[in-house]
Design an enzyme around this catalytic site. Structure first.
Site, short mmCIF file in Angstrom:
data_model
loop_
_atom_site.label_atom_id
_atom_site.label_comp_id
_atom_site.label_asym_id
_atom_site.label_seq_id
_atom_site.Cartn_x
_atom_site.Cartn_y
_atom_site.Cartn_z
N HIS A 62 1.04 -1.29 0.40
CA HIS A 62 0.01 -0.28 -0.11
C HIS A 62 0.76 1.56 -0.13
CE1 HIS A 62 -4.38 1.32 0.97
NE2 HIS A 62 -3.37 2.40 0.88
N HIS A 64 1.79 5.00 -2.26
CA HIS A 64 1.23 5.92 -2.83
C HIS A 64 2.21 6.49 -3.41
CE1 HIS A 64 -3.33 6.09 -2.07
NE2 HIS A 64 -2.43 5.33 -0.63
N LEU A 65 2.93 6.15 -5.30
CA LEU A 65 3.58 6.80 -5.42
C LEU A 65 3.48 8.02 -6.25
CD1 LEU A 65 5.86 3.65 -7.40
CD2 LEU A 65 6.03 4.87 -5.25
N ARG A 66 2.31 9.12 -6.25
CA ARG A 66 1.89 10.27 -6.58
C ARG A 66 2.49 10.45 -8.46
NH1 ARG A 66 -1.32 10.66 -3.02
NH2 ARG A 66 -1.01 11.22 -1.02
N HIS A 234 -5.33 -0.42 5.91
CA HIS A 234 -5.52 0.00 6.41
C HIS A 234 -6.57 0.14 7.71
CE1 HIS A 234 -8.17 2.81 4.36
NE2 HIS A 234 -7.01 3.02 3.51
N ASN A 280 -5.58 8.93 7.15
CA ASN A 280 -7.18 8.88 6.75
C ASN A 280 -7.29 7.41 5.97
OD1 ASN A 280 -10.34 8.19 6.33
ND2 ASN A 280 -10.24 9.34 4.99
N ASP A 307 0.77 2.34 4.03
CA ASP A 307 -0.12 3.69 3.19
C ASP A 307 0.73 5.07 3.02
OD1 ASP A 307 -2.65 4.94 2.61
OD2 ASP A 307 -3.46 4.84 4.27
N HIS A 311 3.12 14.30 1.27
CA HIS A 311 2.58 15.50 0.61
C HIS A 311 3.70 16.51 1.15
CE1 HIS A 311 -1.21 13.92 -0.02
NE2 HIS A 311 -1.31 13.56 1.72
#
Lengths: 430, 313
Positions: A62, A64-66, A234, A280, A307, A311
């Site tokens: 899980h 997030h590579l963006r 999650h 979240n 996760d 940012h």
């Protein structure tokens, strides 16, 4: 390239191995795992692993590579560097990029970029619905053919129960897990943190546990109905753990993951308004943390995933309400597991490694997570003894609530397909 | 004695001694108001920025008057709420204010924790003039001052806070302040407007107003926002008013010396009837006067409180 890893404590849960052994690697493949291997060949790189733990390459299912879309936050290159530094040899990237991974072309783009720029193996996860809109199913067969390891609308729940039912049915044909972000948006009602004492005294809108639990319950029922493979992303609450435990006893095909912050932090951490405590699902309470640990212990929760959600500092350095949800986690996951679960006797090291290797591999149907001879040489070497303060990251972002924490148990060497990508804790360009 | 923190971000972190210090300090400031020259030189040469991200007449003018009566240089910045998202970030605004060498920033913001973000960013003393649903410390202090003034003490007073506790920063600050000073607090309102775990703050929770009113020494009426109806929190303002509105019929069942408070602005005829608001039970206008004295005391103490409150010039 030939590599001989000598004298480490080899933990390979898939093969029930936990003993001091040597591992010999040739041409990217594990050739032999045995005590005192002697190699009479030239050009053998010998790694002294005495006092260290040698495991199958860790898998984060899980991340997030963006990329594409938010390369200012993270790229395939920077995200996989972070993974490599954290001891991961395979990661799954979530489809909520811009554009969304809901078509073959995008999967191919991610795979080809990862081939060129990636430090570790990247397995894209496709979208359940087109554009994550929750309205029309993505071409799941096409996505599978292009190489996705699962499907999810992560960040959102598929609100329409009929579409979720169809997705669970249809994905069965392709043996793809449906990964569910469980959140009833009406119940979470633009909440910011867990609903409870802390949200009350801080004056912040709360997200009740039930926002997660009503969807966990719905999806378990749909999994029972369809026989599809449901994977709950999650898990953060006591109630979810209980429902997943019961579903497993009923032989419903459900698996689950949790993230390190859900067994280390509670909503007490929000009290300083540090926006790196905003994610979240939100940080819950002590009894939820206890339940998550219990769920990890008894096998209700199959794996631990980061996760990882990068940012920018400017995005996080705002009013709590305006800051985006999510924290990075690839480089803190392993030390958090060792410090908080292994050292505190929640899990044995072997159980912990299982949740980072063979279990996620099994859920995703990946031919990974083992040290069997003939397998790809994805290997992680861990120093379980040295303590270190978390300060800087390979990730392009640094939104972590664990900055300043002293943790134990860092990966010191990462081998991906027989190539040493990290040695002695330093990334090795190649 | 001095305050431990250079900021006033909330009541939660104050000690009872600090609260008493602020209340005691406000007494001589209030006396100044009876003089013909209502000004002391305490903050001469100091700059105070009133940074308001929410429209507020009452609190802003109260702070401004307090600052001016202390001889501070005052700068008012009002930021349109709609520009929070589009416009300059709070951090950048903070840095601008820092560059202007302000000594104090009084901030009102629609989001909880904004004053804390400011306090982490700049060196000026920050005073929270209300942040989202979190705290409104000077309001609670002026309310305590008023109760002490009217009742002689705060300890053991039965204070009933009526209405929308969930969205109220005034309620939160008052609960911290009153319980720290030994008052007995009951919150009463519709279930949907009572926040989760509020009883952990050592308050009693009630839903039936008429059952708790006879014991009240102080009735604290909160403003009810019309938009709450749209959020499915109660069915209509009329029903709210019938269940929780304070009118003369209800007051008749109360102790004879009960006082009625309201942080303003009032919705007459909804949470409080005009008759009650204008009656002798009401101390609402005194709250306003006391607010200035309290804010002077807070500024004075945060400035170091070294000099004595000087005699009028």
């Amino acid at each position: 390239m030939r590599i001989l890893i000598k004298g480490g404590r080899v933990i390979d849960p898939a093969n029930r191995i936990d003993a001091q052994k040597d591992i010999y690697i040739e041409e990217g493949i594990i050739k032999k795992v045995s005590t005192s291997i002697k190699v009479n060949k030239s050009n053998v790189k010998v790694i002294d692993a005495r006092g260290k733990v040698v495991t199958p390459g860790l898998i984060d299912m899980h991340t997030h590579l963006r990329e594409p879309g938010r390369e200012d936050e993270e790229t395939i290159a920077s995200g996989t560097r972070a993974a490599c530094k954290g001891g991961f040899t395979s990661i799954c990237c979530m489809p909520n990029t811009q554009p969304v991974t809901d078509n073959q072309a995008q999967v191919e783009l991610i795979l080809s970029k990862s081939q060129k720029e990636g430090w570790v193996n990247v397995y894209p996860i496709g979208a359940i619905t087109k554009g994550l809109q929750g309205e029309e199913m993505s071409p799941i067969g096409e996505l599978k053919k292009a190489g996705v390891a699962g499907i999810t609308d992560d960040g959102k729940t598929v609100e329409n129960s009929l579409i979720m039912r169809r997705a669970l049915e249809y994905s069965k044909m392709f043996k793809l897990p449906v990964i569910s972000h469980c959140e009833d948006k009406n119940l979470s009602a633009e909440g910011l943190i867990n609903e409870g004492y802390i949200s009350t005294i801080l004056g912040m809108r709360g997200i009740p546990r039930q926002a997660e639990e009503v969807i966990v319950s719905r999806d378990i029922q749909l999994a029972e109905m369809t026989g599809g493979h449901l994977h709950i992303a999650h898990v953060s609450t006591e109630g979810s753990v209980g429902m997943i435990r019961r579903a497993k006893r009923m032989d419903i095909k459900v698996t689950a993951e949790t993230a390190p912050h859900y067994f280390t932090l509670t909503d007490e951490a929000v009290k300083t308004y540090n926006t790196n405590t905003k994610m979240n699902p939100p940080l819950r309470t002590r009894k939820d943390v206890q339940a998550i640990k219990q769920g990890l212990q008894d096998g209700t929760i199959d794996c631990i995933a980061s996760d990882h959600a990068p940012h920018l500092e400017d995005e996080k350095n705002q009013e709590y309400e305006l800051a985006p949800f999510g924290i990075i986690g690839l480089e803190t996951m392993l030390p958090l597991i060792i410090t908080e679960l292994v050292d505190k006797k929640v899990l044995t090291l072997r159980e912990a490694i299982k949740k980072l290797t063979v279990n996620p591999a099994h859920i995703l149907g990946l031919n990974k997570g083992t040290l069997s001879p003939g397998a790809n040489a994805d290997i992680t070497i861990i120093d379980t003894k040295t303590r270190r303060k978390i300060e800087t990251f390979e990730s392009q972002s640094n939104n972590s609530p664990f900055i300043g924490c002293t943790l134990r148990g860092f990966a010191v060497c990462t081998i991906v397909g027989g190539r040493i990508c990290m040695a002695e804790g330093e990334l090795v360009a190649g | 004695m001095r305050l431990r923190d250079r900021n006033l971000l909330g009541i939660e972190t104050l000690t009872p001694e600090e609260i008493k210090l602020i209340l005691d300090t406000a007494v001589p400031f209030k006396e100044i108001f009876t003089r013909s020259v209502k000004k002391v030189p305490t903050l001469r040469g100091k700059t105070v920025v009133n940074l308001f991200y929410e429209p507020s007449t009452r609190t802003r003018t109260s702070f401004e008057l307090a600052e001016k009566r202390l001889s501070a240089d005052v700068l008012n910045i009002s930021v349109n709420t709609s520009s929070i998202v589009k416009g300059e970030s709070l951090i950048d605004t903070a840095k601008t204010i820092e560059a202007m060498k302000a000594d104090f920033v009084v901030i009102r913001h629609s989001m909880a924790g904004a004053p804390h973000l400011l306090a982490r960013t700049i060196t000026a003393s920050i005073i929270n003039a209300g942040d989202g649903m979190h705290e409104h410390p000077t309001q609670a202090l002026l309310d305590l001052f008023t109760i002490r003034d009217k009742k002689g003490k705060i300890e053991n007073q039965n204070v009933v806070i009526v209405g929308d506790i969930l969205h109220s920063r005034v309620a939160r600050s008052n609960i911290w302040a009153l319980t720290k000073m030994g008052a007995k607090v009951t919150v009463v309102g519709p279930v949907t407007l009572i926040p989760s775990h509020i009883e952990n703050l050592k308050v009693k929770v009630a839903y039936k107003l008429d059952e708790v009113l006879p014991h009240a020494d102080v009735i604290y009426v909160l403003r009810v926002q019309r938009e709450r109806q749209k959020q499915h929190l109660f069915p209509s303002l009329r029903e709210y008013s019938e269940l929780y509105g304070i009118d003369m019929d209800r007051l008749k069942k109360c102790k004879k010396d009960v006082i009625v408070m309201h942080p303003g602005p009032m919705n007459r005829g909804i949470e409080i009837s005009s008759e009650v608001a204008d009656s002798n039970f009401s101390v609402i206008t005194e709250q306003v006067t006391n607010g200035i004295a309290i804010r002077m005391a807070v500024l004075y103490l945060l400035a170091g409180g070294a000099e004595k409150v000087e005699e009028g010039e």
